[in-house]
Design an enzyme around this catalytic site. Structure first.
Site, PDB file in Angstrom:
ATOM      1  N   GLU A  43       0.741  -1.362  -0.032  1.00 19.03           N
ATOM      2  CA  GLU A  43      -0.075  -0.032  -0.011  1.00 19.03           C
ATOM      3  C   GLU A  43       0.877   1.158  -0.198  1.00 19.03           C
ATOM      4  O   GLU A  43       2.001   1.243   0.572  1.00 19.03           O
ATOM      5  CB  GLU A  43      -0.730   0.112   1.232  1.00 19.03           C
ATOM      6  CG  GLU A  43      -1.953   1.091   1.199  1.00 19.03           C
ATOM      7  CD  GLU A  43      -2.537   1.111   2.815  1.00 19.03           C
ATOM      8  OE1 GLU A  43      -3.848   1.690   2.593  1.00 19.03           O
ATOM      9  OE2 GLU A  43      -2.180   0.675   3.617  1.00 19.03           O
ATOM     10  N   LYS A 115      -9.460   0.845  -2.541  1.00 18.46           N
ATOM     11  CA  LYS A 115      -9.682   0.290  -1.153  1.00 18.46           C
ATOM     12  C   LYS A 115     -11.137   0.401  -0.728  1.00 18.46           C
ATOM     13  O   LYS A 115     -11.635   1.671  -0.869  1.00 18.46           O
ATOM     14  CB  LYS A 115      -8.780   0.852  -0.207  1.00 18.46           C
ATOM     15  CG  LYS A 115      -8.782   0.610   1.311  1.00 18.46           C
ATOM     16  CD  LYS A 115      -7.524   1.094   2.016  1.00 18.46           C
ATOM     17  CE  LYS A 115      -7.340   0.591   3.303  1.00 18.46           C
ATOM     18  NZ  LYS A 115      -6.333   1.468   3.994  1.00 18.46           N
ATOM     19  N   CYS A 156      -4.802  -3.332   2.680  1.00 14.90           N
ATOM     20  CA  CYS A 156      -4.519  -3.026   4.281  1.00 14.90           C
ATOM     21  C   CYS A 156      -5.649  -3.479   5.200  1.00 14.90           C
ATOM     22  O   CYS A 156      -6.187  -4.652   5.413  1.00 14.90           O
ATOM     23  CB  CYS A 156      -4.022  -1.734   4.299  1.00 14.90           C
ATOM     24  SG  CYS A 156      -3.176  -1.518   5.887  1.00 14.90           S
TER      25      CYS A 156
END
Length: 278
Positions: A43, A115, A156
């Site tokens: 990330e 995300k 993440c």
């Protein structure tokens, strides 16, 4: 191809995207030298920037982004599938997108993933994060069918939402991903447990390249990039927070075998929840 070599790149990015791109080039070259067919970066490969106004003033669209441009060329140069865990890309309404991307060995962009789950938390040590103030969340789960494996894309904080990875596994994903920039506090407590859990419960490989160390903007990240088998075995790990490359050989048939042994995806049932007051 049922067996291939995967690499996860661990980085320690700073604020300058051009410097980070040069580091990216060096580490991808090392992964290719070690024979990797699939290479994943963490990330925030393009860098960290806490100041929203500075970030929005400097980020670019995909067509002009230095990370996207470099990654396309690196994928073509080395003939690899290159998965950029994420980088900040301009979005609408004064927001950025925390966007992952996979490039084919031809250098062609296959797909992107924004995300979904925003890291809006207050930790015990005083750390407070509000990703939703800067980033526009995505709303689509992505599975990429490649000749190597069917790749489910996450980023993440997504790792804490098992329903995302289960949905991908049910649509054929046998390689799950969660490239990350975990805080040191949450990494020390939860990183290994969640990586192995997502792999085990879905009978899939899981690869998470990570940021590691202390960064120019003051944050500290956990490192420990990891590759886990469908049975929960750690195949490769960076047991530190320094920049590096880890590799492991992936046999996708292991996912088939794991799902035959423990067919929980097939055995799942619908149910209702009843609240009973004592």
């Amino acid at each position: 191809m049922s067996t291939f070599r995967a690499a996860a790149i661990q980085m320690r990015v700073g604020n300058d995207i051009n410097t980070n791109v040069e580091t990216l080039k060096q580490l991808v070259a090392e992964a290719a030298r070690q024979g990797a067919h699939y290479v994943q970066t963490p990330e925030a490969t393009g860098g960290f920037q806490r100041d929203k106004n500075v970030l929005l003033a400097t980020i670019r669209n995909e067509a002009d982004d230095p990370v996207f441009l470099a990654a396309a060329e690196l994928a073509r140069q080395y003939g690899i599938y290159l998965h950029i865990g994420s980088t900040a890309i301009r979005a609408a309404d004064q927001k950025a997108a925390n966007r992952g991307v996979i490039f084919a060995p031809t250098g062609e962009k296959i797909t992107t993933y924004d995300k979904i789950h925003m890291f809006d938390v207050d930790l015990d040590n005083g750390e407070s994060w509000r990703e939703s103030a800067t980033y526009e969340p995505g709303d689509k789960a992505i599975v990429v069918e490649t000749p190597l494996a069917n790749i489910g894309m996450g980023i993440c904080y997504d790792i804490r939402f098992p329903q995302l990875f289960q949905a991908q596994a049910l649509r054929g994903a046998n390689l799950l991903t969660a490239p990350a920039a975990f805080t040191r506090q949450t990494g020390e407590a939860h990183w290994h447990i969640m990586q192995r859990a997502r792999a085990i419960e879905n009978g899939a490989f899981l690869i998470s390249a990570a940021q590691g160390g202390f960064h120019e903007d003051g944050r500290g990240t956990y490192g420990h990039s990891i590759i886990v088998s469908p049975w929960g075995t750690i195949l490769a790990e960076a047991d530190h927070d320094e920049p590096c490359v880890i590799v492991a050989d992936i046999d996708v048939n292991e996912s088939v075998l794991a799902r035959k042994k423990i067919p929980n995806l097939a055995n799942a049932r619908q149910f209702t929840t009843q609240i009973v007051k004592a």
